[in-house]
Design a protein around this motif. Structure first.
Motif, PDB file in Angstrom:
ATOM      1  N   MET A  25      49.813  31.627  38.762  1.00 22.96           N
ATOM      2  CA  MET A  25      48.931  32.740  39.141  1.00 22.96           C
ATOM      3  C   MET A  25      49.304  34.086  38.536  1.00 22.96           C
ATOM      4  O   MET A  25      48.426  34.932  38.324  1.00 22.96           O
ATOM      5  N   LEU A  26      50.601  34.311  38.287  1.00 19.71           N
ATOM      6  CA  LEU A  26      50.998  35.651  37.836  1.00 19.71           C
ATOM      7  C   LEU A  26      50.325  36.121  36.541  1.00 19.71           C
ATOM      8  O   LEU A  26      49.945  37.288  36.440  1.00 19.71           O
ATOM      9  N   PRO A  27      50.148  35.218  35.543  1.00 22.70           N
ATOM     10  CA  PRO A  27      49.477  35.708  34.330  1.00 22.70           C
ATOM     11  C   PRO A  27      48.079  36.270  34.614  1.00 22.70           C
ATOM     12  O   PRO A  27      47.655  37.256  33.997  1.00 22.70           O
ATOM     13  N   ILE A  28      47.367  35.669  35.565  1.00 27.23           N
ATOM     14  CA  ILE A  28      46.025  36.168  35.921  1.00 27.23           C
ATOM     15  C   ILE A  28      46.153  37.515  36.643  1.00 27.23           C
ATOM     16  O   ILE A  28      45.431  38.474  36.338  1.00 27.23           O
ATOM     17  N   LEU A  29      47.092  37.561  37.583  1.00 23.97           N
ATOM     18  CA  LEU A  29      47.283  38.830  38.300  1.00 23.97           C
ATOM     19  C   LEU A  29      47.675  39.939  37.337  1.00 23.97           C
ATOM     20  O   LEU A  29      47.259  41.084  37.490  1.00 23.97           O
ATOM     21  N   ASP A  30      48.472  39.565  36.317  1.00 25.55           N
ATOM     22  CA  ASP A  30      48.892  40.575  35.343  1.00 25.55           C
ATOM     23  C   ASP A  30      47.697  41.153  34.576  1.00 25.55           C
ATOM     24  O   ASP A  30      47.670  42.345  34.260  1.00 25.55           O
ATOM     25  N   VAL A  31      46.710  40.309  34.285  1.00 30.13           N
ATOM     26  CA  VAL A  31      45.508  40.799  33.594  1.00 30.13           C
ATOM     27  C   VAL A  31      44.774  41.796  34.495  1.00 30.13           C
ATOM     28  O   VAL A  31      44.339  42.868  34.050  1.00 30.13           O
ATOM     29  N   ILE A  32      44.669  41.442  35.776  1.00 30.11           N
ATOM     30  CA  ILE A  32      43.982  42.326  36.735  1.00 30.11           C
ATOM     31  C   ILE A  32      44.732  43.658  36.848  1.00 30.11           C
ATOM     32  O   ILE A  32      44.134  44.738  36.807  1.00 30.11           O
ATOM     33  N   ILE A  33      46.056  43.563  36.948  1.00 36.77           N
ATOM     34  CA  ILE A  33      46.864  44.771  37.109  1.00 36.77           C
ATOM     35  C   ILE A  33      46.813  45.637  35.837  1.00 36.77           C
ATOM     36  O   ILE A  33      46.762  46.866  35.916  1.00 36.77           O
ATOM     37  N   ILE A  74      41.994  51.861  44.465  1.00 35.79           N
ATOM     38  CA  ILE A  74      41.565  50.756  45.326  1.00 35.79           C
ATOM     39  C   ILE A  74      41.283  49.548  44.443  1.00 35.79           C
ATOM     40  O   ILE A  74      40.428  49.591  43.563  1.00 35.79           O
ATOM     41  N   LEU A  75      42.042  48.482  44.688  1.00 38.31           N
ATOM     42  CA  LEU A  75      41.923  47.270  43.885  1.00 38.31           C
ATOM     43  C   LEU A  75      41.226  46.231  44.753  1.00 38.31           C
ATOM     44  O   LEU A  75      41.834  45.686  45.674  1.00 38.31           O
ATOM     45  N   ASP A  76      39.944  46.001  44.492  1.00 38.94           N
ATOM     46  CA  ASP A  76      39.149  45.078  45.310  1.00 38.94           C
ATOM     47  C   ASP A  76      39.023  43.753  44.569  1.00 38.94           C
ATOM     48  O   ASP A  76      38.204  43.598  43.660  1.00 38.94           O
ATOM     49  N   VAL A 130      45.164  47.451  48.222  1.00 36.24           N
ATOM     50  CA  VAL A 130      44.570  46.194  47.749  1.00 36.24           C
ATOM     51  C   VAL A 130      43.583  45.716  48.804  1.00 36.24           C
ATOM     52  O   VAL A 130      43.893  45.680  49.998  1.00 36.24           O
ATOM     53  N   THR A 131      42.370  45.359  48.362  1.00 39.96           N
ATOM     54  CA  THR A 131      41.353  44.887  49.294  1.00 39.96           C
ATOM     55  C   THR A 131      40.598  43.714  48.677  1.00 39.96           C
ATOM     56  O   THR A 131      40.963  43.220  47.607  1.00 39.96           O
ATOM     57  N   GLY A 132      39.553  43.222  49.383  1.00 49.35           N
ATOM     58  CA  GLY A 132      38.883  41.995  48.956  1.00 49.35           C
ATOM     59  C   GLY A 132      39.699  40.827  49.492  1.00 49.35           C
ATOM     60  O   GLY A 132      40.888  40.988  49.837  1.00 49.35           O
ATOM     61  N   GLY A 133      39.095  39.667  49.581  1.00 51.21           N
ATOM     62  CA  GLY A 133      39.764  38.499  50.176  1.00 51.21           C
ATOM     63  C   GLY A 133      41.130  38.204  49.583  1.00 51.21           C
ATOM     64  O   GLY A 133      42.057  37.773  50.289  1.00 51.21           O
ATOM     65  N   THR A 134      41.293  38.463  48.284  1.00 52.64           N
ATOM     66  CA  THR A 134      42.557  38.132  47.618  1.00 52.64           C
ATOM     67  C   THR A 134      43.708  39.035  48.067  1.00 52.64           C
ATOM     68  O   THR A 134      44.873  38.723  47.823  1.00 52.64           O
ATOM     69  N   ALA A 135      43.391  40.122  48.762  1.00 51.33           N
ATOM     70  CA  ALA A 135      44.465  40.957  49.320  1.00 51.33           C
ATOM     71  C   ALA A 135      45.278  40.157  50.348  1.00 51.33           C
ATOM     72  O   ALA A 135      46.402  40.528  50.671  1.00 51.33           O
ATOM     73  N   SER A 152      36.896  44.849  41.429  1.00 47.59           N
ATOM     74  CA  SER A 152      36.482  46.204  41.086  1.00 47.59           C
ATOM     75  C   SER A 152      37.597  47.171  41.423  1.00 47.59           C
ATOM     76  O   SER A 152      38.343  47.005  42.386  1.00 47.59           O
ATOM     77  N   ILE A 153      37.730  48.153  40.557  1.00 48.12           N
ATOM     78  CA  ILE A 153      38.830  49.106  40.641  1.00 48.12           C
ATOM     79  C   ILE A 153      38.215  50.476  40.846  1.00 48.12           C
ATOM     80  O   ILE A 153      37.323  50.871  40.093  1.00 48.12           O
TER      81      ILE A 153
END
Ligand code: ATP
Ligand code: MG
Length: 358
Positions: free
Chosen positions: A267-275, A199-201, A298-303, A208-209
């Motif tokens: 945005m992708l470089p940031i998403l890549d850090v999260i992933i 779960i990726l929040d 994927v959850t949280g507003g960014t989903a 939070s993961i």
């Protein structure tokens, strides 16, 4: 503020309250035969944080002030028309400390004692300053055939607990239970399937993961990169105000362009850090267990970021969906057009609200 079933009885209902770094969400739930029923919900977002995103020190320590929080809670309670005063609330992952430990099979009482002892080695605070809790998450046989239990040790600074008690008291509510948000996400998002789920929040200030199965939390991780970082990178990349960047992000997502840059390039470089943090949590889990992660939610507003689900799916190489906590509860059919977007935002609150009803 939407206002559902305002005439319904409030006994046996509970409030799930998710205090995020930039928003407060409340749901009121009650038991309806073998299911749960949504009675009311509401949320408040503070936009002040968008300006503060410009601060060089962009960390999760920049929290709403207690006094503001009480005010916001009071407004929210009034406007969403909730009746119950019993609250189940969540603590953000970054305010707790979690470790997975392996100990021999023993009684529940003995495990509690063992955890108190173990905690001293793992927790970076004096043991008298924290409240400890533990959850058995699995077991395995060692080479000698002895059963080893895997236990998640969760500790929360007492100061943090006192702060929450004071906030709810100040707002005229009673805190019945407090838990880390990973537990509520696990309860509401992983009970629908038998699969081991990551779960990726992705909230505003933190991600939070959690790894979960059958409603139980198995492992947990966290990073400070989240939706706010996406807004920030758009603002600086396009040299526009943060508020405008936030609007652009929500409107176009990974699919749109903003002048000379594709928004996705920013945005992708940031998403890549999260992933990559999610992959790290996944790899650690898969090393410690014989089990493999089978799907991502994927959850949280960014989903709700356009294009994020297929991007995460490609990067993680696992079936990926957006959180739909509403599939676990009853709600009025008039809400149907809203649940797709509301789901990821209210998942933690709904997971909290059903806790005492289960
Ligand atoms: N449609 C959308 N597209 C992209 N991002 C969105 C969309 N809707 C909300 N967001 C983002 O989601 C974030 C808020 O998510 P959420 O409500 O889960 O955060 P929070 O719980 O307040 O924060 P945290 O969990 O970090 O304390 C913000 O960064 C916001 O910009
Ligand atoms: Mg949140």
């Amino acid at each position: 503020m939407p206002n559902l079933f305002s005439s319904l009885f409030s006994e046996k209902s509970y409030l799930g309250v998710d205090i995020g770094t930039t928003s407060i969400k409340v749901v009121e739930l009650r038991r309806a035969n073998s299911s749960f029923e949504l009675m009311n919900y509401g949320f408040l977002e503070s936009y002040g944080h968008l300006e503060r995103l410009n601060n060089a020190l962009q960390t999760s320590t920049l929290k709403m002030l207690d006094r503001d929080m009480i005010q916001l809670l009071k407004i929210l309670i009034k406007n969403s028309n909730v009746k119950s005063t019993r609250v189940v609330a969540s603590l953000p992952t970054f305010s707790s400390f979690t470790t997975l430990l392996e100990i021999p099979q023993m009684s529940s009482e003995d495990t509690t004692k063992a955890m108190q002892f173990q905690a001293k080695q793992y927790i970076p605070l004096p043991i008298s300053a924290v409240t400890i809790d533990w959850i058995k998450v699995g077991e395995r046989k060692d080479e000698q055939g002895n059963t080893i239990q895997q236990v998640l040790l969760v500790s929360v600074p007492n100061e943090q607990i006192k702060k929450y008690q004071a906030i709810f008291k100040g707002a005229g509510l009673t805190l019945a239970s407090l838990e880390v948000e990973g537990l509520s996400n696990a309860r509401i998002l992983s009970s629908a399937s038998k699969q081991t789920t990551l779960i990726l929040d992705i909230g505003s200030r933190s991600t939070s993961i959690a790894i979960a199965k059958n409603g139980n939390l198995l492992s947990i991780g966290q990073t400070d990169f989240a939706g706010g970082s996406l807004t920030q990178t758009i603002a600086s990349g396009l040299n526009i105000r943060v508020r405008r960047a936030e609007d652009l992000k929500k409107l176009r997502g990974l699919k749109g362009s903003g002048g000379e840059f594709e928004l996705s390039t920013l945005m992708l470089p940031i998403l890549d850090v999260i992933i990559s943090e999610a992959q790290r949590v996944r790899n650690n889990y898969e090393k410690g267990y014989t089990d493999k992660v089978e799907q991502v939610i994927v959850t949280g507003g960014t989903a709700n970021l356009l294009g994020i689900i297929s991007y995460v799916q490609d990067q993680m190489g696992l079936p990926t969906t957006k959180a739909n906590p509403f599939s676990q509860i009853h709600y009025p059919s008039s809400m149907e057009p809203l649940v797709g977007e509301l789901g990821p935002e209210l998942a933690v609150a709904i997971g909290l609200g059903i806790k005492p009803l289960k």
